[in-house]
Design a protein around this motif. Structure first.
Motif, PDB file in Angstrom:
ATOM      1  N   TRP A 101     -11.943   5.573  10.009  1.00  0.00           N
ATOM      2  CA  TRP A 101     -11.782   4.173  10.388  1.00  0.00           C
ATOM      3  C   TRP A 101     -10.411   3.891  10.987  1.00  0.00           C
ATOM      4  O   TRP A 101     -10.177   2.820  11.546  1.00  0.00           O
ATOM      5  N   ARG A 102      -9.504   4.844  10.902  1.00  0.00           N
ATOM      6  CA  ARG A 102      -8.176   4.639  11.481  1.00  0.00           C
ATOM      7  C   ARG A 102      -8.240   4.460  12.990  1.00  0.00           C
ATOM      8  O   ARG A 102      -7.348   3.856  13.589  1.00  0.00           O
ATOM      9  N   TRP A 103      -9.295   4.973  13.617  1.00  0.00           N
ATOM     10  CA  TRP A 103      -9.409   4.837  15.064  1.00  0.00           C
ATOM     11  C   TRP A 103      -9.644   3.392  15.486  1.00  0.00           C
ATOM     12  O   TRP A 103      -9.481   3.050  16.659  1.00  0.00           O
ATOM     13  N   VAL A 104     -10.019   2.541  14.541  1.00  0.00           N
ATOM     14  CA  VAL A 104     -10.148   1.113  14.849  1.00  0.00           C
ATOM     15  C   VAL A 104      -8.798   0.553  15.302  1.00  0.00           C
ATOM     16  O   VAL A 104      -8.726  -0.303  16.189  1.00  0.00           O
ATOM     17  N   ALA A 105      -7.715   1.048  14.705  1.00  0.00           N
ATOM     18  CA  ALA A 105      -6.381   0.593  15.097  1.00  0.00           C
ATOM     19  C   ALA A 105      -6.079   0.945  16.543  1.00  0.00           C
ATOM     20  O   ALA A 105      -5.464   0.163  17.277  1.00  0.00           O
ATOM     21  N   VAL A 106      -6.519   2.120  16.979  1.00  0.00           N
ATOM     22  CA  VAL A 106      -6.310   2.530  18.370  1.00  0.00           C
ATOM     23  C   VAL A 106      -7.126   1.645  19.310  1.00  0.00           C
ATOM     24  O   VAL A 106      -6.646   1.222  20.367  1.00  0.00           O
ATOM     25  N   VAL A 166       0.820  -1.212   0.000  1.00  0.00           N
ATOM     26  CA  VAL A 166       0.000   0.000   0.000  1.00  0.00           C
ATOM     27  C   VAL A 166       0.853   1.260   0.000  1.00  0.00           C
ATOM     28  O   VAL A 166       0.632   2.180  -0.797  1.00  0.00           O
ATOM     29  N   TRP A 167       1.849   1.324   0.889  1.00  0.00           N
ATOM     30  CA  TRP A 167       2.631   2.550   1.061  1.00  0.00           C
ATOM     31  C   TRP A 167       3.913   2.565   0.227  1.00  0.00           C
ATOM     32  O   TRP A 167       4.515   3.621   0.048  1.00  0.00           O
ATOM     33  N   ARG A 168       4.370   1.401  -0.205  1.00  0.00           N
ATOM     34  CA  ARG A 168       5.547   1.287  -1.072  1.00  0.00           C
ATOM     35  C   ARG A 168       6.774   1.953  -0.459  1.00  0.00           C
ATOM     36  O   ARG A 168       7.550   2.630  -1.127  1.00  0.00           O
ATOM     37  N   GLN A 169       6.934   1.765   0.814  1.00  0.00           N
ATOM     38  CA  GLN A 169       8.096   2.255   1.547  1.00  0.00           C
ATOM     39  C   GLN A 169       8.561   1.174   2.515  1.00  0.00           C
ATOM     40  O   GLN A 169       7.743   0.457   3.106  1.00  0.00           O
ATOM     41  N   TRP A 170       9.870   1.082   2.702  1.00  0.00           N
ATOM     42  CA  TRP A 170      10.417   0.113   3.635  1.00  0.00           C
ATOM     43  C   TRP A 170      10.371   0.607   5.078  1.00  0.00           C
ATOM     44  O   TRP A 170      10.438  -0.185   6.015  1.00  0.00           O
ATOM     45  N   ARG A 171      10.264   1.907   5.267  1.00  0.00           N
ATOM     46  CA  ARG A 171      10.358   2.469   6.618  1.00  0.00           C
ATOM     47  C   ARG A 171       9.316   1.878   7.579  1.00  0.00           C
ATOM     48  O   ARG A 171       9.661   1.488   8.708  1.00  0.00           O
ATOM     49  N   PRO A 172       8.029   1.765   7.201  1.00  0.00           N
ATOM     50  CA  PRO A 172       7.062   1.164   8.134  1.00  0.00           C
ATOM     51  C   PRO A 172       7.378  -0.291   8.461  1.00  0.00           C
ATOM     52  O   PRO A 172       7.187  -0.735   9.595  1.00  0.00           O
ATOM     53  N   VAL A 173       7.884  -1.038   7.458  1.00  0.00           N
ATOM     54  CA  VAL A 173       8.219  -2.448   7.688  1.00  0.00           C
ATOM     55  C   VAL A 173       9.389  -2.565   8.662  1.00  0.00           C
ATOM     56  O   VAL A 173       9.384  -3.405   9.572  1.00  0.00           O
ATOM     57  N   VAL A 174      10.392  -1.713   8.485  1.00  0.00           N
ATOM     58  CA  VAL A 174      11.538  -1.720   9.395  1.00  0.00           C
ATOM     59  C   VAL A 174      11.082  -1.374  10.815  1.00  0.00           C
ATOM     60  O   VAL A 174      11.541  -1.971  11.793  1.00  0.00           O
ATOM     61  N   VAL A 203       7.304   9.405   8.168  1.00  0.00           N
ATOM     62  CA  VAL A 203       7.870  10.441   7.302  1.00  0.00           C
ATOM     63  C   VAL A 203       7.691  10.025   5.856  1.00  0.00           C
ATOM     64  O   VAL A 203       8.047   8.914   5.457  1.00  0.00           O
ATOM     65  N   ARG A 204       7.149  10.896   5.044  1.00  0.00           N
ATOM     66  CA  ARG A 204       6.911  10.595   3.633  1.00  0.00           C
ATOM     67  C   ARG A 204       7.952  11.229   2.712  1.00  0.00           C
ATOM     68  O   ARG A 204       8.016  10.919   1.539  1.00  0.00           O
ATOM     69  N   ALA A 205       8.744  12.124   3.257  1.00  0.00           N
ATOM     70  CA  ALA A 205       9.744  12.806   2.426  1.00  0.00           C
ATOM     71  C   ALA A 205      10.863  11.848   2.053  1.00  0.00           C
ATOM     72  O   ALA A 205      10.971  10.754   2.566  1.00  0.00           O
ATOM     73  N   ALA A 206      11.688  12.273   1.126  1.00  0.00           N
ATOM     74  CA  ALA A 206      12.848  11.470   0.735  1.00  0.00           C
ATOM     75  C   ALA A 206      13.759  11.302   1.942  1.00  0.00           C
ATOM     76  O   ALA A 206      13.833  12.174   2.811  1.00  0.00           O
ATOM     77  N   PRO A 207      14.478  10.190   2.020  1.00  0.00           N
ATOM     78  CA  PRO A 207      15.325   9.918   3.175  1.00  0.00           C
ATOM     79  C   PRO A 207      16.290  11.033   3.530  1.00  0.00           C
ATOM     80  O   PRO A 207      16.569  11.263   4.683  1.00  0.00           O
ATOM     81  N   ALA A 208      16.777  11.762   2.528  1.00  0.00           N
ATOM     82  CA  ALA A 208      17.762  12.792   2.813  1.00  0.00           C
ATOM     83  C   ALA A 208      17.156  13.962   3.593  1.00  0.00           C
ATOM     84  O   ALA A 208      17.858  14.742   4.210  1.00  0.00           O
ATOM     85  N   GLU A 209      15.798  14.056   3.579  1.00  0.00           N
ATOM     86  CA  GLU A 209      15.143  15.163   4.228  1.00  0.00           C
ATOM     87  C   GLU A 209      14.714  14.847   5.650  1.00  0.00           C
ATOM     88  O   GLU A 209      14.096  15.654   6.318  1.00  0.00           O
ATOM     89  N   VAL A 210      14.986  13.625   6.100  1.00  0.00           N
ATOM     90  CA  VAL A 210      14.533  13.197   7.421  1.00  0.00           C
ATOM     91  C   VAL A 210      15.352  13.890   8.490  1.00  0.00           C
ATOM     92  O   VAL A 210      16.496  14.271   8.277  1.00  0.00           O
ATOM     93  N   ARG A 211      14.756  14.019   9.673  1.00  0.00           N
ATOM     94  CA  ARG A 211      15.399  14.672  10.815  1.00  0.00           C
ATOM     95  C   ARG A 211      16.822  14.202  11.028  1.00  0.00           C
ATOM     96  O   ARG A 211      17.073  13.014  11.174  1.00  0.00           O
ATOM     97  N   LEU A 244       1.434   3.635  12.870  1.00  0.00           N
ATOM     98  CA  LEU A 244       1.524   3.762  11.414  1.00  0.00           C
ATOM     99  C   LEU A 244       0.199   4.172  10.803  1.00  0.00           C
ATOM    100  O   LEU A 244       0.150   5.065   9.943  1.00  0.00           O
ATOM    101  N   ILE A 245      -0.875   3.538  11.212  1.00  0.00           N
ATOM    102  CA  ILE A 245      -2.175   3.835  10.611  1.00  0.00           C
ATOM    103  C   ILE A 245      -2.638   5.241  10.971  1.00  0.00           C
ATOM    104  O   ILE A 245      -3.162   5.979  10.125  1.00  0.00           O
ATOM    105  N   MET A 246      -2.439   5.651  12.215  1.00  0.00           N
ATOM    106  CA  MET A 246      -2.850   6.997  12.609  1.00  0.00           C
ATOM    107  C   MET A 246      -2.054   8.068  11.874  1.00  0.00           C
ATOM    108  O   MET A 246      -2.555   9.169  11.621  1.00  0.00           O
ATOM    109  N   GLY A 247      -0.816   7.758  11.529  1.00  0.00           N
ATOM    110  CA  GLY A 247       0.014   8.741  10.845  1.00  0.00           C
ATOM    111  C   GLY A 247      -0.120   8.734   9.341  1.00  0.00           C
ATOM    112  O   GLY A 247       0.290   9.699   8.681  1.00  0.00           O
ATOM    113  N   ARG A 248      -0.719   7.679   8.772  1.00  0.00           N
ATOM    114  CA  ARG A 248      -0.742   7.554   7.316  1.00  0.00           C
ATOM    115  C   ARG A 248      -2.147   7.466   6.718  1.00  0.00           C
ATOM    116  O   ARG A 248      -2.307   7.580   5.509  1.00  0.00           O
TER     117      ARG A 248
END
Length: 469
Positions: free
Chosen positions: A408-413, A335-343, A460-468, A399-403
């Motif tokens: 229906w995201r409150w179901v996760a909570v 769904v999100w096509r990012q490795w960050r949530p999986v990690v 974080v949805r930005a490119a990795p170089a832009e992360v904190r 993850l669900i609350m942030g993305r």
């Protein structure tokens, strides 16, 4: 006579599949069926000899038996159905309905072929001198060999366009299928001809379904590419796991150092809390409260509540948490096509497990002094193993609350609260934990998941170089 035109780039019907290969595979399977049904002595002798010699090699070596059982599980229905289910969901999320239908139809056909052919042939399983494994039903063909050929083969054809190193991928799939078949012979639950027949029948069914899919494409006016490019080459971008090849986590060594430091501090806090609870609460109000709550819950014991508590307790064990992770992570990746949530989820579970094991080994707190419905347990009571339930559901909720923006995201909570609460109550009811053991699990979850959220920034949805940093 006029020749019907074919769409541009489409292969003529006569060349859309390798008919000679299909015929050869079909004849090979038919020949094996005939040889087995006729009970020809040369074939039977080879089958019995291979089974006997492998049993002599495997049976005295427990480590080899364990390794073979581990490999053979890759061809079992639980793992293969999980693989197909996750793959089908990924395809549906990426709007590849044709490929999803092909995958499900191929696997469903393989599931029907196995018992049907077994009942028609009616061959009994091998009898070896020292049995090391057991299996039910008839022997011919091998269901593991047939199923693995169909499932892994169908997955290969579907996802091949998105693979960079195709030869390596094809070789890996072939090695898995081959190894699964060999384990069935080595474990003494199938003859050599059973496994060969399973492979041939699986390959035959795959050929038929692949041909049908290619005809389906041709009728839709789409070009038919060679099979070594996969069933639908244009789907490569859509089914690619993560199109962005950049690193999921920037500054990996710095991040790893932060996580490791946080792990040490979390373990230190858990050790101090556990040490104080074990050695300085006996005879105090807290100690009386700990034992009193568990004893009070015993007064409600009844057969119905025993069964309900058993189900809730099982919902929080290691196998359940692993199953949830193995379902959520691939779907999140699709769904999100990012490795960050999986990690984030993976580290949450690995960190929880290591913190739990290390703290339990260091504290060695006794279980509550009540009758335990699950029998005496020698492991430490602190911290409670419901930390795994807390961590997985908390990580999913983060993850669900942030993305997700839907209400229906409150179901996760809700799940992140209800599931751990149910598991905690059931385990106290069954006499497995004190209330303060659950407090230890809550500390572990809050510190560890909070640390990972702060360091990894999983939403974080930005490119990795832009992360904190």
């Amino acid at each position: 006579m006029a020749v019907k035109a074919t769409p541009s780039g489409a292969a003529p019907p006569g060349r859309s599949a390798p008919p000679l290969v299909v015929v050869a595979v079909g004849l090979g399977f038919g020949l094996l069926v005939l040889l087995v049904r006729l009970h020809l002595e040369p074939v039977m002798s080879v089958d019995r000899g291979v089974a006997r010699e492998l049993n002599e090699v495997v049976s005295p070596r427990s480590y080899l038996v364990n390794a073979l059982n581990g490999i053979t599980r890759l061809g079992g229905r639980p793992i293969m159905l999980w693989l197909v289910g996750v793959a089908a969901v990924l395809l549906l999320v990426r709007r590849r309905l044709r490929l999803a239908v092909y995958l499900l139809a191929s696997v469903a056909g393989g599931l029907l072929l196995d018992p049907s052919v077994k009942s028609l042939v009616g061959r009994l399983r091998p009898v070896v001198e020292v049995p090391v494994a057991a299996a039910s039903g008839n022997s011919f063909p091998s269901g593991h060999a047939l199923g693995s050929m169909v499932v892994y083969g169908a997955v290969l054809l579907v996802f091949l366009p998105a693979v960079r190193h195709r030869k390596l991928f094809i070789s890996a799939i072939g090695l898995i299928v081959f190894a699964i078949g060999v384990t069935r012979i080595a474990l003494g639950v199938h003859y050599l001809t059973d496994v060969l027949a399973g492979w041939l029948l699986g390959a035959l069914w795959l050929s038929v379904t692949a041909y049908a899919f290619r005809v389906w494409r041709r009728e839709a006016g789409r070009p038919v590419a060679p099979l070594d490019e996969g069933l639908e080459p244009e789907a490569a971008e859509a089914i690619n796991r993560v199109p962005d090849s950049s690193r999921p986590i920037p500054h990996r060594w710095v991040t790893a150092t932060e996580i490791l430091t946080g792990w040490v501090f979390t373990f230190g806090i858990l050790y101090v809390v556990g040490y104080l609870l074990k050695n300085h609460t006996e005879g105090t109000w807290l100690g009386r409260f700990d034992d009193g709550v568990v004893r009070w819950l015993q007064t409600f014991r009844a057969p119905t509540l025993d069964d309900v508590s058993w189900v809730w307790s099982k919902a929080g064990d290691t196998h359940a948490m692993l199953a949830i992770s193995l379902v959520f992570c691939p779907i999140a990746l699709a769904v999100w096509r990012q490795w960050r949530p999986v990690v984030f989820v993976a580290l949450a579970m690995v960190g929880e497990l290591t913190l739990f094991l290390c703290t339990a080994a260091a504290i060695q707190r006794d279980r509550p002094p009540v009758a335990q419905l699950d029998g005496p347990m020698s492991t430490s009571s602190f911290p409670s193993g419901i930390a795994a339930t807390m961590c997985i559901w908390a990580a999913i909720a983060v993850l669900i609350m942030g993305r997700v923006r839907s209400r229906w995201r409150w179901v996760a909570v809700v799940l992140a609260v209800v599931m751990p609460a149910g598991v905690a109550l059931s385990r106290m009811y069954r006499g497995m934990h004190h209330p303060t053991d659950l407090f230890g699990a809550a500390i572990l979850t809050a510190l560890w998941v909070g640390l990972l959220w702060w360091v990894l920034r999983p939403n974080v949805r930005a490119a990795p170089a832009e992360v904190r940093r």
